[in-house]
Motif scaffolding. Sequence first.
Motif, PDB file in Angstrom:
ATOM      1  N   ASP B 142       1.484  -4.272  12.002  1.00 60.28           N
ATOM      2  CA  ASP B 142       1.588  -4.506  13.440  1.00 60.28           C
ATOM      3  C   ASP B 142       2.104  -3.302  14.210  1.00 60.28           C
ATOM      4  O   ASP B 142       2.651  -3.437  15.301  1.00 60.28           O
ATOM      5  N   ARG B 143       1.905  -2.116  13.617  1.00 57.29           N
ATOM      6  CA  ARG B 143       2.226  -0.898  14.361  1.00 57.29           C
ATOM      7  C   ARG B 143       0.934  -0.225  14.779  1.00 57.29           C
ATOM      8  O   ARG B 143      -0.079  -0.340  14.118  1.00 57.29           O
ATOM      9  N   LYS B 144       1.020   0.460  15.920  1.00 60.72           N
ATOM     10  CA  LYS B 144      -0.189   1.158  16.379  1.00 60.72           C
ATOM     11  C   LYS B 144      -0.616   2.182  15.336  1.00 60.72           C
ATOM     12  O   LYS B 144       0.220   2.854  14.738  1.00 60.72           O
ATOM     13  N   VAL B 145      -1.917   2.315  15.163  1.00 58.58           N
ATOM     14  CA  VAL B 145      -2.444   3.237  14.157  1.00 58.58           C
ATOM     15  C   VAL B 145      -1.961   4.666  14.402  1.00 58.58           C
ATOM     16  O   VAL B 145      -1.686   5.409  13.458  1.00 58.58           O
ATOM     17  N   ALA B 146      -1.832   5.056  15.683  1.00 63.11           N
ATOM     18  CA  ALA B 146      -1.370   6.412  16.000  1.00 63.11           C
ATOM     19  C   ALA B 146       0.019   6.674  15.426  1.00 63.11           C
ATOM     20  O   ALA B 146       0.407   7.823  15.234  1.00 63.11           O
ATOM     21  N   GLU B 147       0.761   5.598  15.144  1.00 59.83           N
ATOM     22  CA  GLU B 147       2.142   5.772  14.692  1.00 59.83           C
ATOM     23  C   GLU B 147       2.303   5.621  13.184  1.00 59.83           C
ATOM     24  O   GLU B 147       3.412   5.756  12.671  1.00 59.83           O
ATOM     25  N   ILE B 148       1.219   5.309  12.452  1.00 59.55           N
ATOM     26  CA  ILE B 148       1.384   5.135  11.005  1.00 59.55           C
ATOM     27  C   ILE B 148       0.928   6.393  10.265  1.00 59.55           C
ATOM     28  O   ILE B 148       0.201   7.214  10.806  1.00 59.55           O
ATOM     29  N   ALA B 149       1.364   6.520   9.031  1.00 57.26           N
ATOM     30  CA  ALA B 149       1.074   7.720   8.237  1.00 57.26           C
ATOM     31  C   ALA B 149      -0.424   7.872   7.999  1.00 57.26           C
ATOM     32  O   ALA B 149      -1.156   6.879   7.953  1.00 57.26           O
ATOM     33  N   TYR B 150      -0.869   9.132   7.835  1.00 57.26           N
ATOM     34  CA  TYR B 150      -2.303   9.368   7.652  1.00 57.26           C
ATOM     35  C   TYR B 150      -2.821   8.673   6.399  1.00 57.26           C
ATOM     36  O   TYR B 150      -3.918   8.124   6.392  1.00 57.26           O
ATOM     37  N   GLY B 151      -2.013   8.689   5.355  1.00 63.71           N
ATOM     38  CA  GLY B 151      -2.417   8.016   4.126  1.00 63.71           C
ATOM     39  C   GLY B 151      -2.704   6.542   4.362  1.00 63.71           C
ATOM     40  O   GLY B 151      -3.661   5.989   3.816  1.00 63.71           O
ATOM     41  N   GLN B 152      -1.901   5.918   5.211  1.00 60.66           N
ATOM     42  CA  GLN B 152      -2.123   4.504   5.507  1.00 60.66           C
ATOM     43  C   GLN B 152      -3.370   4.302   6.358  1.00 60.66           C
ATOM     44  O   GLN B 152      -4.085   3.313   6.212  1.00 60.66           O
ATOM     45  N   GLN B 153      -3.641   5.299   7.215  1.00 58.82           N
ATOM     46  CA  GLN B 153      -4.877   5.215   7.997  1.00 58.82           C
ATOM     47  C   GLN B 153      -6.097   5.261   7.074  1.00 58.82           C
ATOM     48  O   GLN B 153      -7.078   4.554   7.282  1.00 58.82           O
ATOM     49  N   ARG B 154      -5.996   6.102   6.009  1.00 57.96           N
ATOM     50  CA  ARG B 154      -7.101   6.173   5.055  1.00 57.96           C
ATOM     51  C   ARG B 154      -7.310   4.823   4.356  1.00 57.96           C
ATOM     52  O   ARG B 154      -8.425   4.385   4.128  1.00 57.96           O
ATOM     53  N   LEU B 155      -6.199   4.198   4.007  1.00 60.56           N
ATOM     54  CA  LEU B 155      -6.290   2.895   3.347  1.00 60.56           C
ATOM     55  C   LEU B 155      -6.909   1.868   4.300  1.00 60.56           C
ATOM     56  O   LEU B 155      -7.690   1.002   3.880  1.00 60.56           O
ATOM     57  N   LEU B 156      -6.567   1.988   5.584  1.00 60.61           N
ATOM     58  CA  LEU B 156      -7.141   1.066   6.561  1.00 60.61           C
ATOM     59  C   LEU B 156      -8.658   1.268   6.681  1.00 60.61           C
ATOM     60  O   LEU B 156      -9.412   0.300   6.822  1.00 60.61           O
ATOM     61  N   GLU B 157      -9.107   2.520   6.589  1.00 59.27           N
ATOM     62  CA  GLU B 157     -10.553   2.805   6.604  1.00 59.27           C
ATOM     63  C   GLU B 157     -11.252   1.988   5.510  1.00 59.27           C
ATOM     64  O   GLU B 157     -12.308   1.410   5.737  1.00 59.27           O
ATOM     65  N   ILE B 158     -10.640   1.982   4.328  1.00 63.25           N
ATOM     66  CA  ILE B 158     -11.246   1.251   3.205  1.00 63.25           C
ATOM     67  C   ILE B 158     -11.206  -0.250   3.475  1.00 63.25           C
ATOM     68  O   ILE B 158     -12.196  -0.964   3.284  1.00 63.25           O
ATOM     69  N   ALA B 159     -10.057  -0.727   3.961  1.00 60.26           N
ATOM     70  CA  ALA B 159      -9.927  -2.160   4.244  1.00 60.26           C
ATOM     71  C   ALA B 159     -10.987  -2.610   5.250  1.00 60.26           C
ATOM     72  O   ALA B 159     -11.577  -3.682   5.119  1.00 60.26           O
ATOM     73  N   LEU B 160     -11.231  -1.749   6.262  1.00 59.76           N
ATOM     74  CA  LEU B 160     -12.228  -2.091   7.280  1.00 59.76           C
ATOM     75  C   LEU B 160     -13.613  -2.241   6.671  1.00 59.76           C
ATOM     76  O   LEU B 160     -14.353  -3.178   6.995  1.00 59.76           O
ATOM     77  N   ALA B 161     -13.946  -1.306   5.771  1.00 59.46           N
ATOM     78  CA  ALA B 161     -15.257  -1.376   5.122  1.00 59.46           C
ATOM     79  C   ALA B 161     -15.361  -2.658   4.298  1.00 59.46           C
ATOM     80  O   ALA B 161     -16.379  -3.353   4.335  1.00 59.46           O
ATOM     81  N   LEU B 162     -14.286  -2.994   3.595  1.00 60.02           N
ATOM     82  CA  LEU B 162     -14.304  -4.207   2.760  1.00 60.02           C
ATOM     83  C   LEU B 162     -14.444  -5.454   3.614  1.00 60.02           C
ATOM     84  O   LEU B 162     -15.118  -6.420   3.235  1.00 60.02           O
ATOM     85  N   ALA B 163     -13.782  -5.436   4.796  1.00 63.58           N
ATOM     86  CA  ALA B 163     -13.810  -6.619   5.669  1.00 63.58           C
ATOM     87  C   ALA B 163     -15.232  -6.957   6.099  1.00 63.58           C
ATOM     88  O   ALA B 163     -15.531  -8.104   6.424  1.00 63.58           O
TER      89      ALA B 163
END
Lengths: 333, 254
Positions: B142-163
Amino acid sequence: MDANHPANVAAQIARPRFSASADWIGLAAIFASAVVGYLLFPNNLALLTRVIGIVMLVLSVDLVTGFCGVATLGHAALFGAGAYAAGIAAAHFGITDPIAMIAAGAAGGAVAGLISGLVVLRGHGLGQLVLSIAIVNLFHEAANKVASWTGGSDGLTDIAPSPLFGVFAFDLWGRTAYVLGIALLVIVFFLLQRLSRSPFGMLCRGIRQDPIRVAAMGASVRKTLLKMYIISGMVAGVGGGLNAISTQVVGLDSLSFTLSAQALVMLVLGGTGSLYGAIIGTVVFMLFEDFVSAANPFHWLTIMGALLVGVVLFAPRGIFGTAAQLFDRRRRR
Amino acid sequence: MSAVFEVERLSKAFGGLAVTQAVSLAMAPGDRVALIGPNGAGKTTFVNLVTGHLKPDSGVVRLAGEQLNGMNPMQRVQRGLVRSFQVTRLFPEMTPREHLALAVLQRQGRTGRLFGTFWSMPEVLEEIEVLLRTLGLEAAADRKVAEIAYGQQRLLEIALALALRPKVLLLDEPAAGVPQSETPRIESALAGLPADLAVLMIEHDMDLVFRFAKRVIVLAAGTIIFDGAPGDVTKDARVREAYLGSYADDRSAA
Ligand SMILES: Nc1ncnc2c1ncn2[C@@H]1O[C@H](COP(=O)(O)OP(=O)(O)OP(=O)(O)O)[C@@H](O)[C@H]1O
Ligand SMILES: [Mg+2]
């Protein structure tokens, strides 16, 4: 109980801090401001009603610019289309019921929104801006040409709305129009609050932040923006219709580039991307214009210009955006 | 098993530079393929050509037998061809949970809805929660993406594809920029993918490649120079040469 059951998982997730309660506070604030306005300026209700109409226009600009990131300098086309639709319904078709006139305004605005969207969304960036200016100028010229319907440069008159709900006549003091305006604003605002949190509203904000990502999720950027243009047209059209009812005349200035540009300025002043910013920007701009131009008709533009430069330089998120940011920082400490 | 994803003689040149040269490959459901190659070999360009982000000069792309040429990226995603981006493309002002909500709702055809929010859709919240857990993103949810670590943004990229529940998933360097301590997250997410999903992963981290892939394709200077078992790739003379950079000399000589 099964902790993994969807309903139970949902219950475990903390909802965002601001949600429903903030919405109701916002609506209550609009209502309270309306009462204060009525008490402070009982002799100037016509001005306040005009402000409400323009608030709808600025909200409508906010929907496409603030939410979706489409720049426009031609949004008065949607507002003016609504005003003419309501006015023509009354003057030429005898549809004088105010609610029906507002509906005609919304429909006219929606059609103008569809046409504008189809044209403007062909371009990108600066191209969109130029196309939007072209659209409002074309609308202006078209309205000027078909003078038998629009009254041309003399304006459309003979608009005589019948009493609201058959009971409340539109009096000289403009009380009925004001109350109608406030009621419409509260309804529109309530609906737009829902819209901005809806899946569609989220998708629109996504488009502003990264349209390529939106397409990579399988969503249509163009269709979504076009839909928002139509919704935006309905909102501006309601404002135009309200203006036609309240002033009982529709002029070509309601379809002008000047009004389009002013609407964008009001939005920037208040803060883009927030419904509150649109309201605050419009109210500040128009009341300021009224007071300063009464006090010093020669220098109001200078003073307004200075105010704008100040806001853009020192509060680039606009009045509401900057205030919200300061408030947010305080909370986090 | 018949191919779910086929590429035939795909070619693309930028100006005079042939970046993709008659690349052909086929993947069956359940395939786990790694696409490797030196920097600038044309791996990302290949993905862009296949997903419709770039227009090929020639060649055919098919998904489940349907020819995709001429379709835009959105239409290809809707048919089940999903990618992640090498450089993250996310919405900076939205939270991971909101990103995933949009992806899930889009897959279900519900992003056109004007009322209601995903907060009141228990099955959507549940699905998001599972995805967040899979990639270890709960704390950042629940934090804005701009405020999370780049590594976590990469993980979110994968999660989005899986979704999006794709048929064919193209991952462009999913582990690049992810701290070493977090790569097991990616691996376990990949291990948990549906068995019938075909996955093509571009990756420089060879440990990850060897653990993930049953088949390795090596691209150098826009051409496939190796397509075979992971065990054979390091023995291949052309592959060694390519990684030493001598392929560039070959090309100028030709
Ligand atoms: N839009 C473009 N216009 C011109 N040249 C391009 C374009 N995109 C890529 N290239 C060139 O094509 C070649 C291949 O680039 P590409 O990004 O596909 O490589 P890659 O294999 O993904 O490399 P990396 O491992 O660094 O990600 C490079 O030489 C690059 O400079
Ligand atoms: Mg690359």
